[in-house]
Design a protein around this motif. Sequence first.
Motif, short mmCIF file in Angstrom:
data_model
loop_
_atom_site.label_atom_id
_atom_site.label_comp_id
_atom_site.label_asym_id
_atom_site.label_seq_id
_atom_site.Cartn_x
_atom_site.Cartn_y
_atom_site.Cartn_z
N PHE A 49 0.63 -1.40 -0.12
CA PHE A 49 0.01 0.04 0.01
C PHE A 49 0.67 1.02 0.05
CE2 PHE A 49 -2.67 -3.26 2.05
CZ PHE A 49 -3.56 -3.42 1.33
N PHE B 17 -5.55 -6.40 -0.11
CA PHE B 17 -4.77 -5.63 -1.36
C PHE B 17 -5.36 -6.03 -2.75
CE2 PHE B 17 -1.65 -5.56 -4.76
CZ PHE B 17 -1.31 -4.27 -4.90
N PHE C 2 -8.88 -4.20 -2.97
CA PHE C 2 -8.51 -2.93 -3.23
C PHE C 2 -8.16 -2.49 -4.61
CE2 PHE C 2 -5.87 0.84 -3.11
CZ PHE C 2 -6.84 1.73 -2.85
N GLU C 3 -7.11 -3.52 -5.32
CA GLU C 3 -6.80 -3.14 -6.62
C GLU C 3 -7.65 -3.79 -7.48
OE1 GLU C 3 -2.20 -4.17 -8.42
OE2 GLU C 3 -3.50 -5.85 -7.88
N LYS D 21 -14.23 -3.28 -1.22
CA LYS D 21 -12.89 -3.30 -0.17
C LYS D 21 -13.31 -4.19 1.02
CE LYS D 21 -12.19 1.50 -0.36
NZ LYS D 21 -11.93 3.14 0.39
N VAL E 5 -8.04 1.63 2.61
CA VAL E 5 -8.07 0.56 1.55
C VAL E 5 -8.90 -0.61 2.19
CG1 VAL E 5 -5.70 1.00 0.88
CG2 VAL E 5 -6.13 -0.42 2.98
N CYS E 6 -9.57 -0.40 3.17
CA CYS E 6 -10.75 -1.61 3.62
C CYS E 6 -11.72 -0.85 4.08
CB CYS E 6 -9.99 -2.26 4.88
SG CYS E 6 -8.74 -3.07 4.38
#
Length: 707
Positions: free
Chosen positions: A152, A353, A356-357, A362, A396-397
Motif C-alpha cells: 500500500f 490488497f 482494493f486493486e 473493499k 483501503v478497507c
Amino acid sequence: IENDAFAPPIGPISKISICAQIAKKCNVDRPTSSATDFGMRMGRSFGVCWRPDGSFLHPAVDDNPDAGNKRLMQSRPAVDATRLASKETLLSVHKKHSINLNESSEFPIFKLVHKDASMEDYEKAANQNYESDDGSTCSLVSHAFKLVSILFGDVKDSDPFIGSKRRDHAFELWLRDVCGDDVETEIKEEIANQNFYNAIFAALGGGDYAKAASLARSNGHHMLSLLISNSSFVHGASLSDQMKQWNDSGAIKHFPPELVRIYSLLTNDLQLENELFLNGSHLRWERRFMMLLKALCSDYGGNTSIVSSLVEQYELDVTNGVAPPAHPHTMEYADGQSLGNRSSILFQIMKAFSCFESDSGKMSILAVVSPLGHTPNPVDVSSSFHFAALLSSLNVCQKLTLDQENALIGSFSSQLENAGSWEWAVYVSLCQFGDSRIIWDKKKNLAQDIICRHYVSIDDDNDSQSRRAFLENELGLPSSWFEYSLTISAIQSLDVQSFITHSISISRKDSLRVYEEAILPDVLFGGSREDCQDIHKFLSEVSDDNGDGSTLREIVFDYLELRKEVFSFVKQGLVSVESEFQNLLGRARSTQRRLQILMQKKSTSPKLFDGLPLVPNSVLCTELMSSLFFLVTTLQESAEGTIANQGSIYGSALVLENSSQLVFSCSNDDFVFNQIDSKAALRGKYRMHDITNLPISTGLVYRPQRL
C-alpha cells in the motif's frame, strides 16, 4: 465477515451451572455443597468471569497431592510483560504520526494520518522490539507491517507498469524473508541427517536459489548447481521436455524421489507438490505460496501486481484440497482447538490488497486485524489496534463501525492498564480511526476514569508525576483532570484538607461551599485566637466583592471583622465617639438579622465526607448568634460605662468555643470535645494546617487525625 474478531468463539450453551461445571472438572462429587458452590456460600449468583482487576478464575490441577487435586486459579490474560516495551514503542510511533482532531477543545482526540514515513517507522519499531524466545508471533507482526508498506505504499514511478513490477519484486524479496527462518532450520536438520537433496529442495522452496546452488556445489552436485543457477524460463522449458522424455521411457523411476521433486520445482510444475500434499506432505503455506509465485512469474504478463493473481489461485488450490490453508503458524492450541477458517494476517493483508486493486469491493478491517490471525491469545488486541489504525488511515478497507472501534480501543486500553502502562491506556482511549464526533465525550469520560483509578496521590514516588508530565506536556491533557482525580481520592479517603487543596482549582464555588458547610463550623467550634486570625485572613482573600453577604462564610467574616473592631474600640476608650459607636452597633445588628435569615433556611450538610463527625450549620449559627449578642451587649455596656474590667474583653477570642460547650451541653447531638469528654480521643481531633499550594496565599482547612 465474522464479528467475533475480538473475543474467543462462543461454544454451545450448557444447561449445567458454571459452578457444577467447575466442580466436575475438579472431580468434586457434591457440586451443590456450600463448600464448592460459591453461589450458595455467598447467597448470590456466582460465575467464573472477568474480575474488576482484569483477571479471571478457572479450575486447575494442583501438583500437591495433599490438596486433593482441586483448586481454583486466578490468572491474567494480559500481554506478556516482556513485550510491554514493544507496545509502548509502537504507540510512540502512532503518537508521532497522529493529529489532534479536537484542537478547539480542552482535551485532544488523536487519529493516525497516512504517510509513507508512518509505515516505515512502524516497520522499524517492529523489527527492533518484537523479539522473544521463539520469535513466532513477533516476526509475524513485523512481517505484517512490512507487507502493508510494500503493498500500500507509494511507488515512486510515473510508469504504472514499471511501478507494478517494482512492487512485485519487493513482494518476492519479502516472501523470501518470511520463509527464511523455517528454511534455515530445515536445511540444518537435513544436512545433519545427510539428506542433501532435501536441503537443496528446502532452499528452492523458500525462494533462495543462490543458497540452493551453493548447497549443491558444496556437496558435489556441480551439474545440478549449474542448472539451478540458470533456472530461467528457457532452461525451465528445456528441463520440462527432458523430464517428459524420462517419464515416457520409464527412466524417471530410477531417479531419487528427492531429485525428481527438485527438477519439478525448477520446471515450475506444481503437480507433484499437489499429489504429495494429498498424500500427507506438510509444508508451511508461506513456502507453498513462494512456489506458486515462481510458477506464475514464469509466464505472467499482466499490467497489475501479481499478488492479486496469486491470492486468487492459492484460494482455489486450498478449496481443491491441494494446498495447505493459510493458517497462522502461531495458533497451535495445546487443547487441540480447531483453527477453522482463521487465516494468517499476512494472507488477509494480501486479500485486502487484491480486493482494493481489483475494485471488487473493499475488505473489512475486522477480518484483517483479528487477533487470531497473528497471536494465539484471542484477547490480545495490542497489535490489532495498530493494524486497524494504519489500514484506516490508508482507506483501503471497509471502516469499522463505532461499536467495533470502541470494542477494539477499549480492549487495548484495558490491556495496557492491566499491564501497568495506564498513561498509555489514557492515550489509547483518546484515539479513534474515523472522523465521527459523537463518541468524543465518551472517550473523555473513559480517559478520566483511568486517571481517577491510578492517579490518587501526589505523595507517591516520581513514577506518577512522570506519567502526569507525559499526559500533560506531551498529550496536552488539562491539569484539571488530575486535580479532579485527587479530589475524588480525597473524598473516598475522607481527607478534607486534600479535597480543598485540589477542588479549588476545579471549581472555586463548589470548593468554598464545602469549606463553608463542612470545615468552617468545625474550625470555629474549637478555635483559638490564632485560628480566628487565620480564618479571617483566608476569608478575606477568597471574598467576593459582588457577594450579598448572605452566605455563612460572609457572615463569619463580618463577625470576625466586627469582633476585632469592637475589641479595639473598647480597649482604646473611644466610647465618646458617637459615630463610631453607632456604626459598630448598626453592623452588629445587621449581621444578626442576616444570620437570623440564614438560620431559617434548611441546612444541607454535605454528603461528600460521610463518616466524619461534622458540626452542623445550625449549631454554628446558634453559636454566632450568641457571640453577636455578646458583642452588642459589650458595646452597650461600654457606652454606659458599666464594664467592670475592659481587659476581660481581651480574652473573648474563645467566647465562641465557650458558647459552643454550653450549646452542646443542652443538645441531643452526638458531638463532644476533648476538653469536656475523654471519649473525644476516640472520635478524632481536628487541627489547623496552612495550605501552601493554593492560588491564594494562605487558607485554613483541617485534617482529621486519629489519636
